[in-house]
Enzyme design. Structure first.
Site, PDB file in Angstrom:
ATOM      1  N   ASP A  12      91.456 -41.520  35.944  1.00  0.00           N
ATOM      2  CA  ASP A  12      90.638 -42.148  34.638  1.00  0.00           C
ATOM      3  C   ASP A  12      89.928 -43.009  35.235  1.00  0.00           C
ATOM      4  O   ASP A  12      90.082 -43.181  36.726  1.00  0.00           O
ATOM      5  CB  ASP A  12      92.019 -42.956  33.575  1.00  0.00           C
ATOM      6  CG  ASP A  12      91.197 -43.164  32.244  1.00  0.00           C
ATOM      7  OD1 ASP A  12      91.520 -42.857  31.619  1.00  0.00           O
ATOM      8  OD2 ASP A  12      90.200 -44.046  32.426  1.00  0.00           O
ATOM      9  N   LYS A  17      94.479 -48.950  33.291  1.00  0.00           N
ATOM     10  CA  LYS A  17      95.663 -47.333  32.871  1.00  0.00           C
ATOM     11  C   LYS A  17      96.304 -46.589  34.130  1.00  0.00           C
ATOM     12  O   LYS A  17      97.427 -46.542  33.943  1.00  0.00           O
ATOM     13  CB  LYS A  17      94.565 -46.515  32.022  1.00  0.00           C
ATOM     14  CG  LYS A  17      95.063 -47.206  30.791  1.00  0.00           C
ATOM     15  CD  LYS A  17      93.901 -46.571  29.425  1.00  0.00           C
ATOM     16  CE  LYS A  17      93.086 -46.645  28.369  1.00  0.00           C
ATOM     17  NZ  LYS A  17      92.867 -45.889  27.726  1.00  0.00           N
ATOM     18  N   THR A  67      84.672 -39.229  22.719  1.00  0.00           N
ATOM     19  CA  THR A  67      83.904 -39.208  22.861  1.00  0.00           C
ATOM     20  C   THR A  67      83.199 -39.569  20.916  1.00  0.00           C
ATOM     21  O   THR A  67      83.518 -39.426  19.919  1.00  0.00           O
ATOM     22  CB  THR A  67      84.090 -37.721  22.258  1.00  0.00           C
ATOM     23  OG1 THR A  67      84.491 -36.684  21.164  1.00  0.00           O
ATOM     24  CG2 THR A  67      83.416 -36.470  23.196  1.00  0.00           C
ATOM     25  N   PHE A 133      94.821 -30.054  18.912  1.00  0.00           N
ATOM     26  CA  PHE A 133      95.019 -30.187  17.830  1.00  0.00           C
ATOM     27  C   PHE A 133      95.947 -31.329  17.536  1.00  0.00           C
ATOM     28  O   PHE A 133      96.736 -31.159  16.569  1.00  0.00           O
ATOM     29  CB  PHE A 133      95.403 -29.293  17.045  1.00  0.00           C
ATOM     30  CG  PHE A 133      93.902 -28.585  17.570  1.00  0.00           C
ATOM     31  CD1 PHE A 133      92.694 -27.890  16.738  1.00  0.00           C
ATOM     32  CD2 PHE A 133      94.076 -26.829  18.321  1.00  0.00           C
ATOM     33  CE1 PHE A 133      91.797 -27.437  16.520  1.00  0.00           C
ATOM     34  CE2 PHE A 133      92.970 -25.775  18.487  1.00  0.00           C
ATOM     35  CZ  PHE A 133      91.693 -26.324  17.523  1.00  0.00           C
ATOM     36  N   LYS A 192      87.604 -27.366  15.904  1.00  0.00           N
ATOM     37  CA  LYS A 192      88.090 -28.351  15.782  1.00  0.00           C
ATOM     38  C   LYS A 192      87.581 -29.716  15.089  1.00  0.00           C
ATOM     39  O   LYS A 192      88.116 -30.029  14.196  1.00  0.00           O
ATOM     40  CB  LYS A 192      88.322 -29.722  17.069  1.00  0.00           C
ATOM     41  CG  LYS A 192      88.223 -30.581  17.957  1.00  0.00           C
ATOM     42  CD  LYS A 192      89.602 -30.962  17.362  1.00  0.00           C
ATOM     43  CE  LYS A 192      90.088 -32.264  16.661  1.00  0.00           C
ATOM     44  NZ  LYS A 192      91.843 -32.606  17.057  1.00  0.00           N
ATOM     45  N   ASN A 196      89.445 -30.619  11.228  1.00  0.00           N
ATOM     46  CA  ASN A 196      89.146 -32.044  10.470  1.00  0.00           C
ATOM     47  C   ASN A 196      88.582 -32.703   9.795  1.00  0.00           C
ATOM     48  O   ASN A 196      88.662 -33.207   8.762  1.00  0.00           O
ATOM     49  CB  ASN A 196      88.794 -33.397  11.804  1.00  0.00           C
ATOM     50  CG  ASN A 196      90.266 -33.505  12.629  1.00  0.00           C
ATOM     51  OD1 ASN A 196      90.982 -33.281  12.868  1.00  0.00           O
ATOM     52  ND2 ASN A 196      89.399 -34.241  13.657  1.00  0.00           N
ATOM     53  N   CYS A 248      89.927 -40.227  15.174  1.00  0.00           N
ATOM     54  CA  CYS A 248      88.894 -38.928  15.083  1.00  0.00           C
ATOM     55  C   CYS A 248      88.196 -38.585  13.864  1.00  0.00           C
ATOM     56  O   CYS A 248      87.465 -38.153  14.026  1.00  0.00           O
ATOM     57  CB  CYS A 248      90.724 -37.565  15.622  1.00  0.00           C
ATOM     58  SG  CYS A 248      91.265 -37.866  16.824  1.00  0.00           S
TER      59      CYS A 248
END
Ligand SMILES: NC(=O)c1ccc[n+]([C@@H]2O[C@H](COP(=O)([O-])OP(=O)(O)OC[C@H]3O[C@@H](n4cnc5c(N)ncnc54)[C@H](O)[C@@H]3O)[C@@H](O)[C@H]2O)c1
Length: 420
Positions: A12, A17, A67, A133, A192, A196, A248
């Site tokens: 990352d 983190k 994203t 998912f 995906k 959603n 999301c």
């Protein structure tokens, strides 16, 4: 992945983190993750770094960076800066035969573009898209035992090789007959966002019915139970209330719509704008219901807000309906004292102007009204005795998760969304 027996290195760009993860501390709240992290780090099969060069000999590279929605007024598209940076940053370290696997949720067309970049920069490496998912709050279970696997792969031999590599990675899940769909890049990307979009539509549908129920005196929870008995409809995801949020669903339906516009399919996906509006109107209604229940004026009224996370068992407050309502009540003059079992620290970061309490007992002292805005198990179990330190006997159930009869029989004013 380490639990499943693989050797894993997590990269990352966020040093804080990585430092937390390196000592086995999860940087967010997720049930079961701390235990899993500790045991995986102890096996020596899991380590963390900010140095991309350390992944040079890996066989497979998962790209799971954010994203988010692009910043800016009227901007709905996904911001692909991080995905592009991660893939471009990996290219110099891709060994021959290495596979880059996209996990991030991206607009259709992204994988094909990135596959070309990979092939141009590392001719003996390839790319696949394997949408994720998992549900926050169930992330460990969903990752160790996914309900399906989707591989978006290139045509021909490269795709066959990628499929074999992914099968090896997911061998444990495949042994238990987890459904596996091997498809092209575009279908994998669309699976995906379509999933959603469908889930958002289901929630907004029942919330639209809640608006109708409010205008007619009907009860939306009974309506949901009754239509949910039809197996073609199903009862899950038909809970009316304050609506969806999180990192999301809201940004994914907006990005899908924006991509539809680019593809000349504006009308096809226009309904997603309507789903978004229905969802956001529930927050307006919650503020209005609070005002109505407190005599038409919020100024100077003490309001206890129980729940800040966008859903229970998470400390995620990205686009959280609960936090949004708390902030709006305060903007309208109420004195808001907010609490949540896990999401106080994450809320403080983005809404430092609110007053926070660490417990329900502290939050409700002298409250004129108590609002339940995230359906944590411990809030669902609250009884009138638990809230006896509140001054007003007004409870507003933003998630239709409390026992209405119990509260009314104890002489509380109980009100909720979509129910008389
Ligand atoms: N959170 C979920 O429940 C969920 C479920 C399914 C899919 N997704 C998708 O997965 C993706 C990630 O979601 P998230 O919620 O974990 O996002 P997040 O913003 O919480 O985490 C993204 C991480 O990527 C790191 N990062 C950014 N640029 C990087 C780079 N160039 N190299 C290495 N690391 C970099 C960030 O520092 C951050 O830690 C999104 O596309 C999201 O839509 C999320």
């Amino acid at each position: 992945m380490a639990e499943l027996g693989h050797d894993v290195i997590g990269v990352d760009v966020d040093q804080a983190k990585i430092d937390a993860l390196a000592v086995g501390r999860a940087p967010f709240f997720e049930p079961g993750l701390p235990e899993l992290l500790t045991s995986a780090v102890a096996t020596g099969r899991l380590r963390f770094t900010t140095d991309m060069s350390e992944v040079a000999d890996a066989d497979v590279h998962f790209v799971a960076v954010g994203t988010p929605q692009k910043k800016g007024e009227g901007e709905f598209a996904a911001d692909l800066t991080y995905v592009d940076a991660a893939v471009t940053g990996l290219i110099p370290y891709l060994a021959d035969g290495a596979l880059v696997v996209g996990k991030s949720t991206v607009p259709v067309g992204t994988a094909a573009r990135l596959a070309e970049l990979v092939t141009a920069g590392a001719p003996h490496a390839s790319l696949a898209w394997n949408p994720e998912f998992l549900r926050e709050g169930f992330a460990v279970k969903d990752t160790l035992g996914p309900d399906r696997l989707v591989y978006g792969v290139a045509a021909g031999a490269a795709g066959e090789r990628a499929t074999a590599q992914l099968d090896e990675i997911y061998a444990t899940a495949l042994k238990t007959d987890t459904p596996r769909i091997v498809t092209d890049f575009a279908t994998a990307e669309l699976v995906k966002v379509a999933a959603n979009a469908f889930l958002a539509t289901k929630i907004s549908f029942i919330n639209a019915m809640a608006e109708v129920a409010e205008a007619t005196g009907a009860d939306v929870t009974q309506l949901a139970d009754a239509i949910g008995h039809d197996a073609r409809i199903g009862r899950r995801f038909l809970n009316s209330g304050l609506g969806f949020g999180g990192g999301c669903l809201p940004k994914d339906i907006r990005a899908f719509r924006a991509r539809g516009e680019e593809l000349g399919l504006g009308s096809t996906l226009a309904f997603l704008g309507e789903m978004d509006s229905i969802n956001l109107r529930r927050r307006d209604r919650m503020v209005e219901l609070t005002r109505e229940s407190l005599g038409g004026d919020l100024s100077g009224k003490r309001v206890a807000v129980l729940g800040l996370a966008f859903k229970p068992d998470s400390d995620d407050v990205r686009d959280s309906p609960a936090l949004d309502v708390a902030a709006r009540l305060q903007e309208e003059g109420a004195i808001v004292i907010a609490t949540d079992p896990e999401a106080v620290h994450t809320s403080q970061r983005i809404r430092p102007e609110l007053t926070y309490a660490t417990t329900v007992a502290e939050a409700i002292v002298e409250a004129d009204a108590v609002l339940v805005l995230t359906e944590w198990k411990e809030y669902r179990a609250l009884t009138p005795e638990d809230l006896s330190a509140a001054t007003g006997r007004v409870i507003l159930d933003g998630r239709n998760c409390l026992d209405r009869d119990l509260w009314r029989s104890s002489e509380w004013t109980y009100r909720s969304l979509g129910r008389p």
